[in-house]
Design an enzyme around this catalytic site. Structure first.
Site, PDB file in Angstrom:
ATOM      1  N   TRP A   1       0.697   5.212  -4.399  1.00  0.00           N
ATOM      2  CA  TRP A   1       0.684   6.621  -3.725  1.00  0.00           C
ATOM      3  C   TRP A   1       1.118   7.182  -5.256  1.00  0.00           C
ATOM      4  O   TRP A   1       1.721   6.142  -5.817  1.00  0.00           O
ATOM      5  CB  TRP A   1       1.339   7.147  -3.011  1.00  0.00           C
TER       6      TRP A   1
ATOM      7  N   SER B   1      -2.618  -0.639  -2.852  1.00  0.00           N
ATOM      8  CA  SER B   1      -3.769   0.522  -2.830  1.00  0.00           C
ATOM      9  C   SER B   1      -2.884   1.576  -2.527  1.00  0.00           C
ATOM     10  O   SER B   1      -1.532   1.719  -2.699  1.00  0.00           O
ATOM     11  CB  SER B   1      -4.367   0.487  -1.561  1.00  0.00           C
TER      12      SER B   1
ATOM     13  N   ILE C   1       0.653  -1.477   0.140  1.00  0.00           N
ATOM     14  CA  ILE C   1       0.092   0.284   0.481  1.00  0.00           C
ATOM     15  C   ILE C   1       0.792   1.469   0.304  1.00  0.00           C
ATOM     16  O   ILE C   1       1.866   1.220   0.942  1.00  0.00           O
ATOM     17  CB  ILE C   1      -1.206  -0.003   1.398  1.00  0.00           C
ATOM     18  N   CYS C   2       0.138   2.537  -0.643  1.00  0.00           N
ATOM     19  CA  CYS C   2       1.190   3.672  -0.849  1.00  0.00           C
ATOM     20  C   CYS C   2       1.781   3.603  -1.550  1.00  0.00           C
ATOM     21  O   CYS C   2       2.463   3.480  -2.749  1.00  0.00           O
ATOM     22  CB  CYS C   2       1.270   3.882   0.782  1.00  0.00           C
ATOM     23  N   HIS C   3       3.349   3.526  -0.697  1.00  0.00           N
ATOM     24  CA  HIS C   3       4.886   3.893  -1.126  1.00  0.00           C
ATOM     25  C   HIS C   3       5.722   2.131  -0.630  1.00  0.00           C
ATOM     26  O   HIS C   3       5.759   2.362  -1.878  1.00  0.00           O
ATOM     27  CB  HIS C   3       5.636   4.621  -0.503  1.00  0.00           C
TER      28      HIS C   3
END
Length: 188
Positions: A133, A161, A112-114
């Site tokens: 991200w 995500s 998720i994200c980074h």
């Protein structure tokens, strides 16, 4: 009670100092509620520092270092974000090998994200549909991925995500993929 049963499965959470705390704690609790044994794997023994964006969060006890473990011992992998965490992980050869080994073994991975920065370094995103991200978009595209701006994307056992707002969808899909187990097309 979750609709996915992870009893008998062990899930690795790979993180180091600077991980986005909620991106570890929410998937951790979801996996535990589903019956999984969850293990925090890091670059160093002792504890690691969580963050809430740019503010210090809590300290978390490390179960094992990446030098002590093998992907063979786990049924799935979670890669939380935060800027400093995945940047440090992608510079650590053993951590990158650990991530790549999940793909070689066809095991599900959730980032998720980074978190997908580690996937780029492990060279496992080519020809895959992913999200992250927004600042990772170019890195992922340059590594051969198709980047999309969606809350949660799943491609052959790889769940990605964008940010903490996506955690409900991320956790649900992560549990589903971990419950399904190995994916024949989840390869490095």
């Amino acid at each position: 009670m979750t609709k996915f049963n992870l009893e008998g499965k062990t899930i690795a959470f790979l993180a180091t100092d600077g991980f986005e705390q909620v991106e570890l704690t929410e998937p951790w609790e979801a996996a535990k509620k589903a019956g999984a044994d969850v293990q925090l794997v890091s670059l160093k023994a002792g504890s690691i520092q969580g963050v809430h964006h740019d503010q210090k969060g809590d300290q978390f006890a490390v179960d094992q270092t990446v030098d002590e473990v093998s992907a063979e011992s786990f049924d799935g992998l979670v890669l939380p974000g935060g800027v400093f965490n995945p940047d440090a992980l992608r510079m650590h050869e053993t951590a990158v090998d650990f991530v790549r080994d999940f793909f070689k073994q066809g095991k599900p991975v959730a980032a998720i994200c980074h978190g997908p920065w580690s996937l780029v370094e492990a060279d496992v995103v080519a020809d895959r549909r992913v999200t992250s991200w927004p600042s990772l978009k170019t890195d992922l595209k340059n590594a051969g991925a198709t980047w999309v701006d969606e809350a949660c994307v799943c491609d052959q056992g790889l769940v990605t995500s964008r940010n903490p707002d996506d955690l409900p969808a991320f956790c649900e899909k992560m549990l589903e993929e971990f419950a399904e187990g190995k994916h024949a097309k989840q390869t490095a």
